[in-house]
Design a protein around this motif. Structure first.
Motif, short mmCIF file in Angstrom:
data_model
loop_
_atom_site.label_atom_id
_atom_site.label_comp_id
_atom_site.label_asym_id
_atom_site.label_seq_id
_atom_site.Cartn_x
_atom_site.Cartn_y
_atom_site.Cartn_z
N ALA A 31 0.94 48.14 68.95
CA ALA A 31 1.82 48.67 69.99
C ALA A 31 1.35 48.26 71.38
N GLY A 32 0.03 48.14 71.56
CA GLY A 32 -0.49 47.78 72.88
C GLY A 32 -0.22 46.35 73.28
N LEU A 33 0.26 45.52 72.34
CA LEU A 33 0.54 44.11 72.65
C LEU A 33 1.91 43.91 73.28
N ALA A 34 2.74 44.94 73.33
CA ALA A 34 4.12 44.77 73.77
C ALA A 34 4.20 44.19 75.18
N THR A 35 3.41 44.71 76.11
CA THR A 35 3.46 44.23 77.50
C THR A 35 3.03 42.78 77.58
N THR A 36 1.96 42.45 76.87
CA THR A 36 1.47 41.07 76.90
C THR A 36 2.50 40.11 76.33
N LEU A 37 3.13 40.49 75.23
CA LEU A 37 4.12 39.61 74.61
C LEU A 37 5.35 39.46 75.49
N ARG A 38 5.76 40.52 76.16
CA ARG A 38 6.88 40.39 77.10
C ARG A 38 6.55 39.36 78.18
N ARG A 39 5.34 39.43 78.68
CA ARG A 39 4.95 38.50 79.74
C ARG A 39 4.95 37.05 79.23
N GLU A 40 4.48 36.86 77.99
CA GLU A 40 4.48 35.51 77.44
C GLU A 40 5.90 34.96 77.31
N VAL A 41 6.83 35.81 76.88
CA VAL A 41 8.22 35.37 76.74
C VAL A 41 8.81 35.07 78.11
N ARG A 42 8.57 35.91 79.09
CA ARG A 42 9.11 35.69 80.44
C ARG A 42 8.56 34.41 81.06
N GLU A 43 7.28 34.15 80.82
CA GLU A 43 6.69 32.93 81.38
C GLU A 43 7.28 31.68 80.74
N LEU A 44 7.65 31.79 79.47
CA LEU A 44 8.27 30.64 78.81
C LEU A 44 9.70 30.44 79.29
N ASP A 45 10.46 31.54 79.46
CA ASP A 45 11.83 31.47 79.96
C ASP A 45 12.20 32.83 80.53
N ALA A 46 12.36 32.91 81.83
CA ALA A 46 12.61 34.19 82.50
C ALA A 46 13.98 34.77 82.17
N ASP A 47 14.91 33.94 81.67
CA ASP A 47 16.26 34.43 81.37
C ASP A 47 16.39 34.98 79.95
N THR A 48 15.33 34.95 79.17
CA THR A 48 15.40 35.43 77.80
C THR A 48 15.47 36.96 77.79
N VAL A 49 16.38 37.48 77.00
CA VAL A 49 16.55 38.94 76.88
C VAL A 49 15.67 39.45 75.75
N ILE A 50 14.93 40.52 76.02
CA ILE A 50 14.04 41.14 75.04
C ILE A 50 14.53 42.55 74.78
N SER A 51 14.62 42.94 73.51
CA SER A 51 15.08 44.28 73.16
C SER A 51 14.47 44.70 71.83
N ASP A 52 14.68 45.97 71.47
CA ASP A 52 14.26 46.52 70.17
C ASP A 52 12.79 46.25 69.87
N VAL A 53 11.93 46.56 70.82
CA VAL A 53 10.49 46.41 70.61
C VAL A 53 10.01 47.61 69.79
N ILE A 54 9.45 47.35 68.60
CA ILE A 54 9.10 48.44 67.70
C ILE A 54 8.05 47.97 66.71
N THR A 55 7.13 48.87 66.35
CA THR A 55 6.18 48.56 65.28
C THR A 55 6.82 48.79 63.93
N LEU A 56 6.26 48.18 62.92
CA LEU A 56 6.78 48.39 61.56
C LEU A 56 6.62 49.85 61.15
N GLN A 57 5.57 50.49 61.60
CA GLN A 57 5.36 51.90 61.29
C GLN A 57 6.51 52.75 61.84
N ASP A 58 6.90 52.50 63.10
CA ASP A 58 8.01 53.25 63.68
C ASP A 58 9.32 52.89 63.02
#
Length: 871
Positions: A706-733
């Motif tokens: 769960a703590g990786l969510a912020t880091t992964l968002r940043r990686e996606v934004r750096e690759l393409d700032a126009d990419t839409v990110i949604s439904d961030v969830i762990t398999l447990q949740d």
């Protein structure tokens, strides 16, 4: 006591005056009839009529005064017994509050009219290929055009599909739920825009420009309620659309949280598929649903005749809009309503038992009132007034509980309850609560009132003169009430037990992912379609993304997939196996068909059983490959090794699709919910089949992810700032969210059952306590003669055990009938499950024994000297 005597003498004097007045009036009328005639008689009759009206007014005033006196007296009696009053109000408030809450849910979901004029004339149209797809399957554009062309039953035939729009051009890129609809969609529902307009005829043409209608909620929250929004362009998943209107916040169709509606442009199809659409129509005047069904089935038969290779056993079900919206929630809601009515009955029986016990204390008061001239009817009315007053106070408290319960339910929204926006505590629910309160007050007050009303002064004073001993008839009635309460409680406890067992078994189902669920994180990724228009552009984007994510500290595997366990199934399609021709009339089977990257199986911990996983060499230039699930291998290859065999997707216009070689067999994974036993699936490599932009990024870490969510968002934004990110969830949740509906049902009915157990314990405790109180002298004599305390305790507990066994026997018989209604809500448990039916009586008898043991201990501690002197 002297105040009571004065009150009753005054009341008796008033009733005597009333009777004397009636007698004088009757005598005067008789005398007038004999001695007068003609005009004088008519004049005198007029005077008599006036006198009669005056007497009626006096009677009415006197009656109202008596009622007010009853209410005031009842209020004083309730105040004098605060413990009894509080316990009774809490028990009834719980039952009335729960009943009002469930009634509000049932009425809001099942009965409240839809917010569309003549909503009963609106229906949805589906596709069904028996037994291949769901009964309410979806349509293709080709199916819709054939239906519209051959339609004779609907005044309008429309089409829509649910959609997720990646919105750019407003603030930050975001994903918004919405729908694509044909031009007559809003006019069919007969709704108007709050601002601007809806779609015009012709705006669903193939060459029509993109237009959009927004919801008021999204317009206010995301666009700041900009009044200049009309005419502004928004980029919706790469398609520029002009905003033409805003719908009021009360409009939600086709479901809650829908924020954008765009025009569906009907491009002439080149094949029968794909099938993501649903039909919507308003019946012509005088046309019934049965006639409409016959009309659509005739269209389906023509389609099948024209497409004999790809269409088999086709019908087009017509479903009333309300039924289509609520889906299969009706059995669960009716089960809730039945459970809460049982709880209300238990509460009412419990309070009736308390009133009977309290009547024992009031025997001398009642006997004195009878001796002063009060009739049985007058006593019954007084006691019923007290019961109604108690019920109305409980109803007021119950409404407060219902208000809180409904707000909590709407905030939680368990399992995406349909029409949750229509659930509220309105005037109808308040009237229902009032009626329930009055009916409950009358029902639980009748038995004690009639028991007291039939008492005679001599017998009551004789029975109550030594320790408040109750009569035999009252003891029998108390016993019957307790047995009934225990029987009802057992029915509720058994039903709750079945749901608990079902939920526990559902929780033990393996989703197929062997990786620690807290170590797996997923997020939906939607690259801008304006930049990535085809596979040649989107596949390199995802390859770069997975390389960046894999280099993130803590990440062990990174993959993409369009489907994820336990219930995020994206595609479900038919297939054909090379060398296995279909028999005459047989149709192609259908399974889940995820599209995945090579590390997907490792990321989720899905085991390899035979063959190999996908590799980076399974690219678009390589021969097509596929991996199948172990369940599919067992079902379609009869124990043979499927590796090396070939299959392909089947369906309309897919005859030239190349076969894919099976290169591996993997463990079973559930994609359609944990309660779906069908784990058949075939997987395709993303580099060979990915033809759309939106998919899921799946990451497995060496610890909680769960703590990786912020880091992964940043990686996606750096690759393409126009990419839409949604439904961030762990398999447990995700696993927890997939069972939220069964969990809600289990908690709700389990809570009712727990309340029933508490009320049953209170009921049997009250009976035993009063039984001990009435036997005080007997107990003193037995102890003075040398009786052992253990024998006294055993006698009292045995009395409670007899009541429990009798109530349990009745309850088991009732549970056998009631639990059959729960069959559709159970998973892997039969409605007559032996373990549950054995555990329920054991629990109830244990509660009854505990409730009997406490008064028994009190009886054993009685001082013989004090008991012998007890009055």
């Amino acid at each position: 006591m002297h105040k009571l005597v004065y009150f009753w003498r005054n009341l008796v004097r008033r009733r005597q005056v009333e009777r004397e007045l009636d007698q004088e009036l009757a005598a005067y009328v008789a005398l007038l009839a004999e001695e007068t005639s003609g005009r004088e008689a008519r004049l005198e009759a007029g005077g008599i009529q006036q006198l009669k009206e005056q007497v009626r007014d006096v009677k009415a005033g006197f009656f109202m005064q008596t009622i007010l006196q009853d209410v005031r007296y009842g209020w004083r009696m309730l105040r004098r017994s605060p413990t009894f009053t509080v316990v009774a109000i809490l028990a009834l408030a719980l039952g009335i509050g729960a009943t009002t809450t469930i009634f509000s849910i049932v009425y809001g979901v099942l009965l409240r009219p839809l917010p569309y004029p003549a909503d009963g004339r609106i229906a949805m149209v589906f596709n069904h290929f028996a037994p291949q797809n769901a009964e309410h399957g979806t349509l293709s554009i080709a199916d819709y055009l054939d239906w519209k062309k051959g339609n004779h039953a609907f005044e309008s035939a429309e089409l829509f599909r649910q959609a997720l729009f990646d919105v750019t051009g407003a603030k930050e890129p975001e994903q918004v739920r919405g729908a694509m609809v044909t031009a007559g969609f809003f006019s069919t529902l007969r709704v108007q825009a709050l601002l601007g307009r809806t779609f015009l005829p012709g705006e669903d043409a193939a060459n029509a420009p993109g237009v959009a209608v927004l919801s008021e909620t999204w317009w206010r929250n995301s666009l700041g309620a900009d009044r200049n929004i009309l005419g502004r362009k928004l980029n919706l998943s790469g398609v520029p659309c002009t905003v033409v209107g805003v719908m009021a916040s009360s409009f939600h169709f086709p479901g809650p949280n829908y924020e954008i509606w765009t025009n569906l442009r009907l491009i002439p199809p080149t094949r029968r598929g794909p099938f993501p659409y649903r039909g919507l129509g308003r019946l012509k005047p005088g046309v019934t649903l049965g006639q409409a069904q016959a009309d659509t089935n005739a269209v389906a038969q023509r389609i099948e005749r024209e497409n004999p290779v790809t269409y088999h056993h086709m019908t087009m079900p017509v479903v009333p809009l309300r039924d289509a919206i609520i889906g299969n929630i009706r059995p669960a809601l009716l089960a809730f309503l039945g459970a809460v009515l049982v709880l209300l009955a238990i509460a009412a029986v419990n309070v009736a038992g308390l009133l009977l016990a309290r009547a024992t204390v009031r025997e001398r008061e009642i006997a004195l009132r009878v001796s002063l001239g009060a009739g049985s009817g007058r006593l019954i009315r007084q006691l019923l007034t007290e019961s109604l007053l108690l019920a109305l106070l409980s109803g007021a408290a119950g409404c407060l509980l219902a208000y809180a319960g409904i707000h909590a339910l709407r905030a939680w929204n368990p399992g995406n309850l349909p029409r949750i926006e229509d659930i509220r505590l309105d005037s109808g629910a308040l009237v229902f609560a009032l009626l329930v309160s009055v009916a409950t007050g009358v029902l639980f007050g009748l038995a004690p009132a009639f028991q007291s009303g039939r008492a005679t002064p001599a017998s009551s004073l004789r029975e109550g003169g030594r320790g408040g001993t109750v009569g035999a008839s009252r003891r029998r009635l108390q016993a019957v009430l307790v047995m009934g309460e225990l029987a009802l409680a057992l029915m509720l406890v058994t039903s709750a037990g079945l749901l608990v067992r079902s939920f526990l078994l559902l929780g033990q189902v393996n989703s197929g992912a062997q990786a620690p669920p807290e170590n797996v994180l997923s997020m939906k990724i939607s690259p801008a379609s304006s930049k990535y228009r085809d596979s040649e552009q989107i596949i390199p984007f995802y390859r770069r993304l997975m390389e960046r994510v894999r280099s993130t500290p803590g990440v062990t595997y990174a993959a993409i997939s369009d489907s994820l366990p336990p219930d995020r199934q994206y595609d479900y399609d038919t297939f054909v196996i090379q060398g296995q021709p279909l028999a005459a009339g047989e149709i192609n089977p259908a399974v889940t068909c995820p599209i995945v990257s090579p590390d997907y199986f490792r990321a989720l911990g899905i085991p390899l059983i035979k063959g190999r996983f996908f590799t980076n060499q399974d690219s678009g230039d390589a021969p097509p490959t596929v991996i199948i699930s172990d369940s599919m291998a067992r079902h379609y290859f009869s124990g043979e090794n499927p590796v090396g065999r070939r299959l392909k997707a089947s369906g309309p216009d897919l005859h030239d699709t190349p076969f894919m070689e099976i290169v591996g067999v993997v463990g079973d994974v559930r994609y359609a919910g944990l309660d779906d036993n069908n784990a058949d699936a075939y997987y395709q490599p993303y580099a060979q089949t990915l033809y759309y932009q939106r998919t899921n990024l799946v990451v497995r870490s060496n610890g909680p992810a769960a703590g990786l969510a912020t880091t992964l968002r940043r990686e996606v934004r750096e690759l393409d700032a126009d990419t839409v990110i949604s439904d961030v969830i762990t398999l447990q949740d995700a696993l927890g969210a997939s069972v939220i509906g069964p969990r809600f049902r289990t908690l709700l009915v389990g809570g009712f059952a727990l309340c029933a157990l508490v009320l049953a314990a209170i009921g049997i405790y009250g009976v035993m306590a009063y039984s001990v109180a009435q036997r005080t002298q007997e107990i003193g004599i037995r102890m003075a003669l040398g009786a052992r305390r253990s024998n006294l305790i055993g006698d009292v507990v045995a009395q409670g055990l007899r009541l429990a066994l009798a109530g349990t026997a009745v309850g088991v018989a009732g549970a056998l009938l009631v639990t059959r209604l729960l069959a559709s809500l159970l998973f892997a448990v039969k409605p007559t499950d032996a373990l549950t039916f054995a555990a329920g009586p054991v629990i109830l008898i244990a509660v009854a024994l505990l409730a009997s043991f406490l008064p028994a201990c009190r009886a054993a501690m009685v001082d013989p000297v004090i008991a012998l002197r007890h009055e």
